[in-house]
Design a protein around this motif. Structure first.
Motif, PDB file in Angstrom:
ATOM      1  N   GLY A  32       0.696  -1.097   0.062  1.00  0.00           N
ATOM      2  CA  GLY A  32      -0.104  -0.126   0.127  1.00  0.00           C
ATOM      3  C   GLY A  32       1.062   1.370   0.032  1.00  0.00           C
ATOM      4  O   GLY A  32       1.568   1.277  -0.786  1.00  0.00           O
ATOM      5  N   GLN A  34       3.381   2.436   1.780  1.00  0.00           N
ATOM      6  CA  GLN A  34       4.918   2.173   1.668  1.00  0.00           C
ATOM      7  C   GLN A  34       5.411   1.990   0.241  1.00  0.00           C
ATOM      8  O   GLN A  34       6.452   2.671  -0.181  1.00  0.00           O
ATOM      9  CB  GLN A  34       5.458   1.286   2.698  1.00  0.00           C
ATOM     10  CG  GLN A  34       6.759   1.131   2.600  1.00  0.00           C
ATOM     11  CD  GLN A  34       7.209   0.047   3.729  1.00  0.00           C
ATOM     12  OE1 GLN A  34       6.928  -0.343   4.674  1.00  0.00           O
ATOM     13  NE2 GLN A  34       8.557  -0.423   3.203  1.00  0.00           N
ATOM     14  N   LYS A 250      -8.564  -0.280   9.235  1.00  0.00           N
ATOM     15  CA  LYS A 250      -8.905   0.760   8.079  1.00  0.00           C
ATOM     16  C   LYS A 250     -10.608   1.372   8.331  1.00  0.00           C
ATOM     17  O   LYS A 250     -10.778   2.250   7.838  1.00  0.00           O
ATOM     18  CB  LYS A 250      -9.000   0.349   6.642  1.00  0.00           C
ATOM     19  CG  LYS A 250      -7.343   0.233   6.451  1.00  0.00           C
ATOM     20  CD  LYS A 250      -6.684   1.472   6.147  1.00  0.00           C
ATOM     21  CE  LYS A 250      -5.440   1.530   5.310  1.00  0.00           C
ATOM     22  NZ  LYS A 250      -4.946   2.681   4.934  1.00  0.00           N
ATOM     23  N   PRO A 315      -4.827  -0.675 -10.465  1.00  0.00           N
ATOM     24  CA  PRO A 315      -3.487  -0.125 -10.442  1.00  0.00           C
ATOM     25  C   PRO A 315      -3.625   1.420 -10.020  1.00  0.00           C
ATOM     26  O   PRO A 315      -4.498   2.005 -10.829  1.00  0.00           O
ATOM     27  CB  PRO A 315      -2.974  -0.712 -11.668  1.00  0.00           C
ATOM     28  CG  PRO A 315      -4.139  -1.458 -12.211  1.00  0.00           C
ATOM     29  CD  PRO A 315      -5.402  -1.535 -11.448  1.00  0.00           C
ATOM     30  N   ILE A 340      -1.856   8.309   2.280  1.00  0.00           N
ATOM     31  CA  ILE A 340      -1.702   8.985   1.091  1.00  0.00           C
ATOM     32  C   ILE A 340      -3.064   9.167   0.327  1.00  0.00           C
ATOM     33  O   ILE A 340      -3.190  10.204  -0.431  1.00  0.00           O
ATOM     34  CB  ILE A 340      -0.965   8.199   0.158  1.00  0.00           C
ATOM     35  CG1 ILE A 340       0.703   8.040   1.038  1.00  0.00           C
ATOM     36  CG2 ILE A 340      -0.526   8.766  -1.269  1.00  0.00           C
ATOM     37  CD1 ILE A 340       1.577   7.213   0.430  1.00  0.00           C
ATOM     38  N   GLU A 344      -4.526  12.017  -2.497  1.00  0.00           N
ATOM     39  CA  GLU A 344      -5.024  11.759  -3.853  1.00  0.00           C
ATOM     40  C   GLU A 344      -6.241  12.246  -4.149  1.00  0.00           C
ATOM     41  O   GLU A 344      -6.394  12.822  -5.177  1.00  0.00           O
ATOM     42  CB  GLU A 344      -5.007  10.433  -3.979  1.00  0.00           C
ATOM     43  CG  GLU A 344      -3.424   9.762  -4.183  1.00  0.00           C
ATOM     44  CD  GLU A 344      -3.438   8.182  -3.887  1.00  0.00           C
ATOM     45  OE1 GLU A 344      -2.361   7.594  -4.137  1.00  0.00           O
ATOM     46  OE2 GLU A 344      -4.431   7.522  -3.914  1.00  0.00           O
TER      47      GLU A 344
HETATM   48  N1  UDP Z   1      -3.752   1.844  -3.677  1.00  0.00           N
HETATM   49  C1  UDP Z   1      -3.868   1.628  -5.164  1.00  0.00           C
HETATM   50  N2  UDP Z   1      -4.554   0.437  -5.348  1.00  0.00           N
HETATM   51  C2  UDP Z   1      -5.702  -0.192  -4.674  1.00  0.00           C
HETATM   52  C3  UDP Z   1      -5.811   0.432  -3.273  1.00  0.00           C
HETATM   53  C4  UDP Z   1      -4.924   1.474  -2.866  1.00  0.00           C
HETATM   54  O1  UDP Z   1      -2.952   1.785  -5.793  1.00  0.00           O
HETATM   55  O2  UDP Z   1      -6.361  -1.080  -5.138  1.00  0.00           O
HETATM   56  C5  UDP Z   1      -2.878   3.152  -3.320  1.00  0.00           C
HETATM   57  C6  UDP Z   1      -3.352   4.054  -2.966  1.00  0.00           C
HETATM   58  O3  UDP Z   1      -3.847   5.002  -4.260  1.00  0.00           O
HETATM   59  C7  UDP Z   1      -2.490   4.932  -1.908  1.00  0.00           C
HETATM   60  C8  UDP Z   1      -2.142   3.728  -1.405  1.00  0.00           C
HETATM   61  O4  UDP Z   1      -2.186   2.493  -2.299  1.00  0.00           O
HETATM   62  O5  UDP Z   1      -1.630   5.384  -2.886  1.00  0.00           O
HETATM   63  C9  UDP Z   1      -2.445   3.626  -0.017  1.00  0.00           C
HETATM   64  O6  UDP Z   1      -1.694   4.293   0.804  1.00  0.00           O
HETATM   65  P1  UDP Z   1      -2.126   5.095   2.276  1.00  0.00           P
HETATM   66  O7  UDP Z   1      -1.164   5.543   2.733  1.00  0.00           O
HETATM   67  O8  UDP Z   1      -3.363   5.659   2.114  1.00  0.00           O
HETATM   68  O9  UDP Z   1      -2.619   3.499   3.104  1.00  0.00           O
HETATM   69  P2  UDP Z   1      -1.616   2.477   3.520  1.00  0.00           P
HETATM   70  O10 UDP Z   1      -1.387   1.449   2.356  1.00  0.00           O
HETATM   71  O11 UDP Z   1      -0.368   3.087   3.951  1.00  0.00           O
HETATM   72  O12 UDP Z   1      -2.030   1.873   4.946  1.00  0.00           O
END
Ligand code: UDP
Length: 432
Positions: A32, A34, A250, A315, A340, A344
């Motif tokens: 996610g 990171q 979450k 993606p 993040i 977005e």
């Molecule tokens: N994300 C993604 N596709 C998905 C779900 C999440 O690309 O199907 C990305 C989302 O756009 C963001 C990241 O995963 O860039 C999640 O980051 P966030 O800091 O919000 O949460 P974490 O994963 O760190 O708990």
């Protein structure tokens, strides 16, 4: 301000991001924020002249052990443990093998690193080894703090099992060691800085607050109706969007409960919830699948299954259409070190409703850049969601403020420059 462009030497950073492969499929329980952070930071550091090697655990037979991202960034994957996705909590026993691979790689390729950047506690532990053995200074970004995470679990009565508690104790010890040894720690928000000082005994002159950023070229405002057509979302419905991993903390269960309240209070409008993230299947026993089943059960109890779409992981390139099609982005986390996703949404001029917890309190300023809610309170959440739809003026003002804030404060170009300066300062300070 140090200007490294005046010197001709190439500066090299080694990043340890064991489970955070920047090229992995994002949105499953093991990948996610990171992964996205490491990807963006590396490519922006490369633009400022850094040569970046990212070391990850090899977890997918279908992809090779090495891949370049542009000219200056290399992802190197080491086999440590089985060549498949493993829960990141179980990496500890594989880290020694990982480190041996790193030393061999470094020797075979005759590379001298100027600095190490550790990510999460596993990457941080490797960074302490590199610091001890190779005398290279290191910077740490935790991404999540075990102590705060565990406290959240306890606060909301989801008591960790004996085994989880044991894993947490180990993690906490390692995190404290990293916190003692790191030359500098990057806290992604002032809230994380406070936690590091309070629970990890870090002196504040070793913590630097530098947030994560958002790629504003990928996330920028788009036409809503076009996006709705593309995703087959009804023109007139009111769409709430959740983006992220499927994990208990979450708070997606709370979001589904609040959807029920919203519909009861405003039956004349048609509400829909789109959940993006998670890699699950009907019969699996992976963490995502278990959470998916739990959420489906809540949805069934409220007779909401026809109002909720589970999209699975999408993606990054295709995500902007989801933000564009929605009316509000909801971030209902019980604990969120940074987050993040709200950035977005803000970059896409989509209003955000988020829990007042961790880093979300730094990005989502109540009534300024979004609406804040009490974590795990479905009624407060429902009220704020309705407020967003009913107060057009407030909504427009928040969206404009949020967009401005993202452009100024969460811009990767500026953030990577701050990290570049920090790296150089630490290298300079470490010289005898
Ligand atoms: N994300 C993604 N596709 C998905 C779900 C999440 O690309 O199907 C990305 C989302 O756009 C963001 C990241 O995963 O860039 C999640 O980051 P966030 O800091 O919000 O949460 P974490 O994963 O760190 O708990």
């Amino acid at each position: 301000m140090i200007n490294h462009k005046k010197t001709n030497t190439v500066r090299r950073v080694a990043m340890f991001s064991v489970h955070g492969d920047p090229l992995a499929k994002i949105g499953s329980s093991q990948s996610g924020g990171q992964n996205v952070y490491v990807y963006e930071l590396s490519r922006w550091l490369a633009k400022t002249g850094w040569q970046v090697d990212i070391f990850c655990r090899w977890a997918d037979k279908k992809i090779g052990p090495k891949k370049k991202i542009g000219r200056r960034v290399t992802v190197v994957r080491f086999q440590a443990g089985e060549l498949k996705v493993l829960p990141k909590e179980d990496f500890l026993s594989h880290l020694e093998t990982f480190f041996t691979h790193f030393l061999t790689y470094k020797k075979d390729n005759k590379i001298q690193y100027d600095i190490i950047h550790g990510h999460y506690w596993d990457g941080g532990l490797l960074a302490t080894h590199a610091q001890e053995l190779l005398k290279i200074p290191f910077i740490q970004t935790f991404h999540s703090l075990g102590y705060v995470r565990n406290n959240t679990l306890k606060k909301f009565q989801k008591l960790p099992s004996g085994l989880e508690e044991e894993k947490f104790e180990k993690r906490f010890e390692i995190e404290k060691k990293i916190a003692r040894k790191a030359d500098r720690i990057i806290a992604e928000s002032p809230y994380e800085e406070d936690d590091l000082i309070r629970y990890y005994d870090v002196s504040n002159n070793r913590v630097v607050v530098i947030p994560a950023g958002v790629d504003t070229s990928a996330f920028s405002p788009q036409d809503k109706q076009k996006a709705r057509e593309q995703l087959q979302v009804e023109r007139e419905s009111r769409v709430l969007l959740y983006v992220g991993r499927l994990e208990w903390r979450k708070g997606i269960g709370t979001l589904i409960t609040s959807l029920n309240s919203v519909i009861k209070k405003d039956p004349s409008n048609s509400y829909q919830l789109i959940i993006v993230g998670g890699s699950f299947n009907r019969n699996g026993d992976q963490a995502d699948t278990l959470e998916y089943r739990r959420l489906m059960k809540i949805a069934e109890e409220y007779h909401l299954t026809d109002r909720i779409r589970f999209e699975g992981s999408i993606p990054q390139k295709k995500l902007s259409a989801y933000y564009a099609a929605a009316d509000a982005c909801v971030v209902p986390s019980y604990y969120e070190p940074f987050g993040i996703v709200p950035l977005e949404a803000m970059a896409m001029k989509l209003p955000v409703v988020a829990s007042a917890t961790g880093g979300l309190q730094f990005t989502v300023l109540n009534s300024e850049t979004g609406l804040s809610v009490t974590p795990r309170d479905p009624f407060d959440l429902a009220e704020k969601i309705l407020l967003l739809f009913n107060e057009q003026e407030l909504r427009s003002r928040m969206v404009a403020n949020a967009h401005n804030r993202v452009i100024h404060d969460f811009n990767w170009k500026l953030i990577s420059r701050r990290i570049d300066t920090l790296y150089q300062q630490v290298i300079k300070d470490s010289k005898p």
